[in-house]
Each structure stands twice: as structure tokens, then as C-alpha cells.
Write a protein that holds these residues in place. Sequence first.
Motif, mmCIF file in Angstrom:
data_model
loop_
_atom_site.group_PDB
_atom_site.id
_atom_site.type_symbol
_atom_site.label_atom_id
_atom_site.label_comp_id
_atom_site.label_asym_id
_atom_site.label_seq_id
_atom_site.Cartn_x
_atom_site.Cartn_y
_atom_site.Cartn_z
ATOM 1 N N ILE A 286 33.154 -40.986 22.703
ATOM 2 C CA ILE A 286 33.597 -41.385 21.372
ATOM 3 C C ILE A 286 32.378 -41.876 20.591
ATOM 4 O O ILE A 286 31.794 -42.915 20.908
ATOM 5 C CB ILE A 286 34.672 -42.482 21.449
ATOM 6 C CG1 ILE A 286 35.903 -41.948 22.203
ATOM 7 C CG2 ILE A 286 35.069 -42.938 20.048
ATOM 8 C CD1 ILE A 286 36.992 -42.974 22.414
ATOM 9 N N GLY A 287 31.963 -41.078 19.616
ATOM 10 C CA GLY A 287 30.787 -41.425 18.822
ATOM 11 C C GLY A 287 29.478 -41.298 19.567
ATOM 12 O O GLY A 287 28.455 -41.840 19.132
ATOM 13 N N ASN A 288 29.472 -40.560 20.663
ATOM 14 C CA ASN A 288 28.261 -40.462 21.470
ATOM 15 C C ASN A 288 28.389 -39.242 22.377
ATOM 16 O O ASN A 288 29.349 -38.475 22.294
ATOM 17 C CB ASN A 288 28.071 -41.735 22.291
ATOM 18 C CG ASN A 288 26.605 -42.011 22.607
ATOM 19 O OD1 ASN A 288 25.797 -41.089 22.672
ATOM 20 N ND2 ASN A 288 26.273 -43.274 22.815
ATOM 21 N N PRO B 25 37.591 -39.797 26.948
ATOM 22 C CA PRO B 25 36.241 -39.740 27.514
ATOM 23 C C PRO B 25 36.172 -40.270 28.944
ATOM 24 O O PRO B 25 37.105 -40.906 29.450
ATOM 25 C CB PRO B 25 35.451 -40.648 26.564
ATOM 26 C CG PRO B 25 36.461 -41.697 26.171
ATOM 27 C CD PRO B 25 37.776 -40.952 26.052
ATOM 28 N N GLY B 26 35.029 -40.016 29.574
ATOM 29 C CA GLY B 26 34.797 -40.532 30.907
ATOM 30 C C GLY B 26 34.418 -41.988 30.925
ATOM 31 O O GLY B 26 34.558 -42.657 31.952
ATOM 32 N N LEU B 27 33.946 -42.491 29.794
ATOM 33 C CA LEU B 27 33.616 -43.909 29.690
ATOM 34 C C LEU B 27 33.473 -44.302 28.233
ATOM 35 O O LEU B 27 33.252 -43.456 27.360
ATOM 36 C CB LEU B 27 32.338 -44.253 30.451
ATOM 37 C CG LEU B 27 30.993 -43.865 29.841
ATOM 38 C CD1 LEU B 27 29.889 -44.764 30.379
ATOM 39 C CD2 LEU B 27 30.648 -42.416 30.144
ATOM 40 N N ASP B 28 33.597 -45.580 27.987
ATOM 41 C CA ASP B 28 33.319 -46.153 26.679
ATOM 42 C C ASP B 28 33.086 -47.646 26.871
ATOM 43 O O ASP B 28 34.001 -48.379 27.228
ATOM 44 C CB ASP B 28 34.469 -45.916 25.696
ATOM 45 C CG ASP B 28 34.073 -46.283 24.274
ATOM 46 O OD1 ASP B 28 33.771 -45.361 23.499
ATOM 47 O OD2 ASP B 28 34.026 -47.488 23.959
ATOM 48 N N VAL B 29 31.850 -48.070 26.642
ATOM 49 C CA VAL B 29 31.495 -49.469 26.907
ATOM 50 C C VAL B 29 32.166 -50.418 25.925
ATOM 51 O O VAL B 29 32.265 -51.622 26.187
ATOM 52 C CB VAL B 29 29.965 -49.654 26.870
ATOM 53 C CG1 VAL B 29 29.307 -48.870 27.999
ATOM 54 C CG2 VAL B 29 29.391 -49.228 25.516
ATOM 55 N N LYS C 133 33.932 -34.323 15.299
ATOM 56 C CA LYS C 133 33.175 -33.344 14.514
ATOM 57 C C LYS C 133 32.600 -33.985 13.259
ATOM 58 O O LYS C 133 31.479 -33.679 12.838
ATOM 59 C CB LYS C 133 34.068 -32.160 14.128
ATOM 60 C CG LYS C 133 34.388 -31.231 15.276
ATOM 61 C CD LYS C 133 35.306 -30.105 14.851
ATOM 62 C CE LYS C 133 34.616 -29.127 13.929
ATOM 63 N NZ LYS C 133 35.470 -27.953 13.638
ATOM 64 N N VAL C 134 33.357 -34.898 12.665
ATOM 65 C CA VAL C 134 32.953 -35.503 11.398
ATOM 66 C C VAL C 134 32.053 -36.718 11.595
ATOM 67 O O VAL C 134 31.067 -36.906 10.871
ATOM 68 C CB VAL C 134 34.196 -35.899 10.572
ATOM 69 C CG1 VAL C 134 33.804 -36.709 9.354
ATOM 70 C CG2 VAL C 134 34.968 -34.657 10.164
ATOM 71 N N SER C 135 32.365 -37.557 12.586
ATOM 72 C CA SER C 135 31.731 -38.868 12.655
ATOM 73 C C SER C 135 30.797 -39.093 13.835
ATOM 74 O O SER C 135 30.104 -40.111 13.870
ATOM 75 C CB SER C 135 32.814 -39.960 12.674
ATOM 76 O OG SER C 135 33.634 -39.819 13.836
ATOM 77 N N ASN C 136 30.764 -38.191 14.812
ATOM 78 C CA ASN C 136 29.880 -38.405 15.953
ATOM 79 C C ASN C 136 28.438 -38.145 15.535
ATOM 80 O O ASN C 136 28.071 -37.011 15.211
ATOM 81 C CB ASN C 136 30.271 -37.471 17.110
ATOM 82 C CG ASN C 136 29.582 -37.844 18.410
ATOM 83 O OD1 ASN C 136 28.388 -38.099 18.439
ATOM 84 N ND2 ASN C 136 30.348 -37.865 19.485
#
Length: 232
Positions: free
Chosen positions: A161-163, A196-200, A212-215
Motif C-alpha cells: 500500500i503506497g510502496n 499486501p504481505g505487510l504494512d508497518v 495506480k493513482v497514488s503509489n
Amino acid sequence: MSLVFWCCGSNLALEITCLLLKVKNPIVVFRQIRNAPTGAYSYILGDRNNPVCIVVDPVAESQDVLLALIGDSGLDLHLILLTRAHSTTGQSAVSLRNRTGGIIVAGSGCKHLEADLQVAHGAHMTFGDEVVHVIGTPGNTRSSVCYRWRDRLFSGDTLLIGNCGNTNMPCEDPGSLFDSVTTRLFTMPPETLVYPGLDVNGRTVSTIAEEKVSNPCFSNRSRDSFVALMSS
């Protein structure tokens, strides 16, 4: 509806998010389990009608909770799906297989994991009446894969997400990772849910349209620019 529980021990904190699928069929099971110290996610997908389930990317610290949730749902573990060829994930999968008899599935060409079955892009697997589709996404590792089930994508470290990628692991082939995301994931229906597999930061889900728009790793970025970013 989302129900969140915390299980705490001396070295353990697990956030269990039980997400109920918005489908007419009440036999479908979906659970998302987060290991709070690392932000790593594991997933349970189940079909109560048969009754069987699969697990995606089991985290070692989450195993007891995974098995308790599976047992409470009255399911038998059939498949253990891995999205990436990392030793820690592989060790956890082997431990889970030894406890349950589940079959370990990983991407084709995987040389670092003790997989029972290796799958390539375009393959599909069934558990009960449910179908999981394999999307080959080489880049973060050469054998990285994502899995599509119903309206959702389990993206491992390929798309966060975002990365993208696991910041604790070097990316094996940034150019291939860019191609995998832009040509195989971003071409999926925009409303596809991305798990996702992870998100800190504890974020649980996104969509293809949002990424597509914000990552910032991909939005308005060329392949060469992405390779330079990942190689810096």
C-alpha cells in the motif's frame, strides 16, 4: 464488518482482523492476521461447505492463532501458498506443514524454499468450490507470485500500500518488478482489492485503482526512473 482482537505475550503481539466477505454465500471464510511487531500479514481463505481452507504467507509468530481460527471454523488446511522466496517465510511454511499436512506452494523456479509444488503464471488451484489464480510477478524475487481469489489480490511484497518490495530485502530485478506490477497487476479491474504481505502502518487493504493513482513508486514514473529508485 471488521472485528479486531489483540493477543499479547512476552514477545508476541498479533492483531487479528476478521473480515466478513460481502457475498451471498455464507460458507466463505476470509481472515487477515497481522503480526504487529513486523507488520506482516497472513491470510486464511476457506470454504465451509467442503470444508477446507488455504493459508497465504504464514508468519511464524502467527501460527498458533492461524490454527485456532482454522479449527474454530471447522476447516482442514489444504494448501500453504507463498508469494515470495524468503527463508523466514519458508521456514514458517515448513513448520505449518509439519503440524497440519498442508501442501506448500511457491512460484516456479524457487530454489530457496522447501516447496511441494511450484506454480507458474496462469496456473490455478482449487480448494473446495473455490479457485485461486496464480499471477507470476518476478522482480522482488525471481519466483515471486501473487494470488487472485474472487475480487481480491494477495500481493505479497510485490505491491504494498503506497510502496513496493520488502525494505528489509534487496530487490533482485527492479525492471522486472516494474513490468510485473504495471502489466499484470495494474491491468486488473480497478475495483480489485489489494491485500499486501505487510504494512508497518497497519493499513489493511487498498485497491488497484488507488495504487495506480497514488503509489509513488509507480504513479507517473518511467521504468528507468523506477529502476534508479530501487537501486539507490
